[in-house]
Scaffold this active site. Structure first.
Site, mmCIF file in Angstrom:
data_model
loop_
_atom_site.group_PDB
_atom_site.id
_atom_site.type_symbol
_atom_site.label_atom_id
_atom_site.label_comp_id
_atom_site.label_asym_id
_atom_site.label_seq_id
_atom_site.Cartn_x
_atom_site.Cartn_y
_atom_site.Cartn_z
ATOM 1 N N ASP A 1 -17.357 27.896 9.529
ATOM 2 C CA ASP A 1 -17.670 27.798 8.102
ATOM 3 C C ASP A 1 -16.372 28.034 7.318
ATOM 4 O O ASP A 1 -15.628 28.964 7.632
ATOM 5 C CB ASP A 1 -18.714 28.853 7.734
ATOM 6 C CG ASP A 1 -19.322 28.636 6.360
ATOM 7 O OD1 ASP A 1 -18.559 28.482 5.388
ATOM 8 O OD2 ASP A 1 -20.554 28.638 6.255
ATOM 9 N N ILE A 2 -16.084 27.192 6.325
ATOM 10 C CA ILE A 2 -14.841 27.359 5.554
ATOM 11 C C ILE A 2 -14.962 28.435 4.480
ATOM 12 O O ILE A 2 -13.973 28.790 3.848
ATOM 13 C CB ILE A 2 -14.357 26.035 4.931
ATOM 14 C CG1 ILE A 2 -15.383 25.461 3.958
ATOM 15 C CG2 ILE A 2 -14.004 25.033 6.031
ATOM 16 C CD1 ILE A 2 -14.869 24.297 3.130
ATOM 17 N N GLN B 1 -29.650 26.668 -0.298
ATOM 18 C CA GLN B 1 -29.024 25.540 0.387
ATOM 19 C C GLN B 1 -28.086 24.830 -0.574
ATOM 20 O O GLN B 1 -28.481 24.457 -1.681
ATOM 21 C CB GLN B 1 -30.086 24.562 0.911
ATOM 22 C CG GLN B 1 -29.506 23.436 1.744
ATOM 23 C CD GLN B 1 -30.578 22.497 2.300
ATOM 24 O OE1 GLN B 1 -31.759 22.611 1.973
ATOM 25 N NE2 GLN B 1 -30.155 21.575 3.144
ATOM 26 N N HIS C 1 -28.406 22.906 8.444
ATOM 27 C CA HIS C 1 -27.389 23.651 9.179
ATOM 28 C C HIS C 1 -27.849 25.081 9.391
ATOM 29 O O HIS C 1 -28.424 25.696 8.516
ATOM 30 C CB HIS C 1 -26.026 23.603 8.480
ATOM 31 C CG HIS C 1 -26.030 24.039 7.051
ATOM 32 N ND1 HIS C 1 -26.565 23.273 6.029
ATOM 33 C CD2 HIS C 1 -25.554 25.158 6.467
ATOM 34 C CE1 HIS C 1 -26.405 23.907 4.878
ATOM 35 N NE2 HIS C 1 -25.803 25.063 5.124
ATOM 36 N N HIS D 1 -26.668 28.800 10.171
ATOM 37 C CA HIS D 1 -25.531 29.713 10.134
ATOM 38 C C HIS D 1 -25.625 30.673 11.314
ATOM 39 O O HIS D 1 -26.692 31.231 11.576
ATOM 40 C CB HIS D 1 -25.549 30.557 8.846
ATOM 41 C CG HIS D 1 -25.327 29.777 7.603
ATOM 42 N ND1 HIS D 1 -24.113 29.744 6.969
ATOM 43 C CD2 HIS D 1 -26.166 28.998 6.873
ATOM 44 C CE1 HIS D 1 -24.210 28.993 5.886
ATOM 45 N NE2 HIS D 1 -25.451 28.526 5.808
#
Length: 137
Positions: free
Chosen positions: A29-30, A93, A99, A101
């Site tokens: 994750d960025i 979201q 996705h 996490h």
């Protein structure tokens, strides 16, 4: 469709890939909540849970479980792992491609659910359960 995860899956956008198979991609994750926070996504696009193929859902969970187990036994200092999936804007979201996490946890890391749970009486719980059961049929 303007989907950053679709661009990552297609190899058109950068990602730090952790896992890749025919159906699932996992990448860092960025905007991580904790060190090691990553995302597991189905390669087949689904904007939310209602459009997610059940086999794809099972696969992303299985991959997340495998990664979480590796995190717990690997060299990273991890005390626990949270799995989190938001479905819909009101649920938080932000990217409308399903996705999951995978969030490594350590004591005192500052991450966690902050809402105070309520304790409704059994009649309210039973009534709500009946409504949800009815929607399943």
């Amino acid at each position: 469709m303007n989907c950053i995860f679709c661009s990552i899956i297609a190899g058109e956008a950068e990602a730090s890939v952790v896992y890749d198979d025919a159906n699932v991609l996992a990448f860092m994750d960025i905007r991580p909540f904790t060190s090691g926070h990553l995302l597991v996504v189905p390669k087949r696009h689904a904007s939310g849970l209602s459009t997610l193929d059940p086999d794809d859902g099972a696969r992303i969970f299985a991959v997340a479980q495998k990664i979480a187990a590796a995190m717990r036994t690997g060299p990273l200092p991890i005390d626990g792992v949270n799995l989190h999936l938001s479905d819909g804007a009101v649920a938080g979201q932000e990217v409308f491609h399903v996705h999951l996490h995978v969030i490594p946890r350590n004591r005192g890391d500052g991450f966690g659910l902050r809402a105070l749970p309520r304790t409704p009486n059994r009649a309210i719980l039973d009534s709500t359960a009946a409504v949800i059961r009815g929607a399943l049929n």
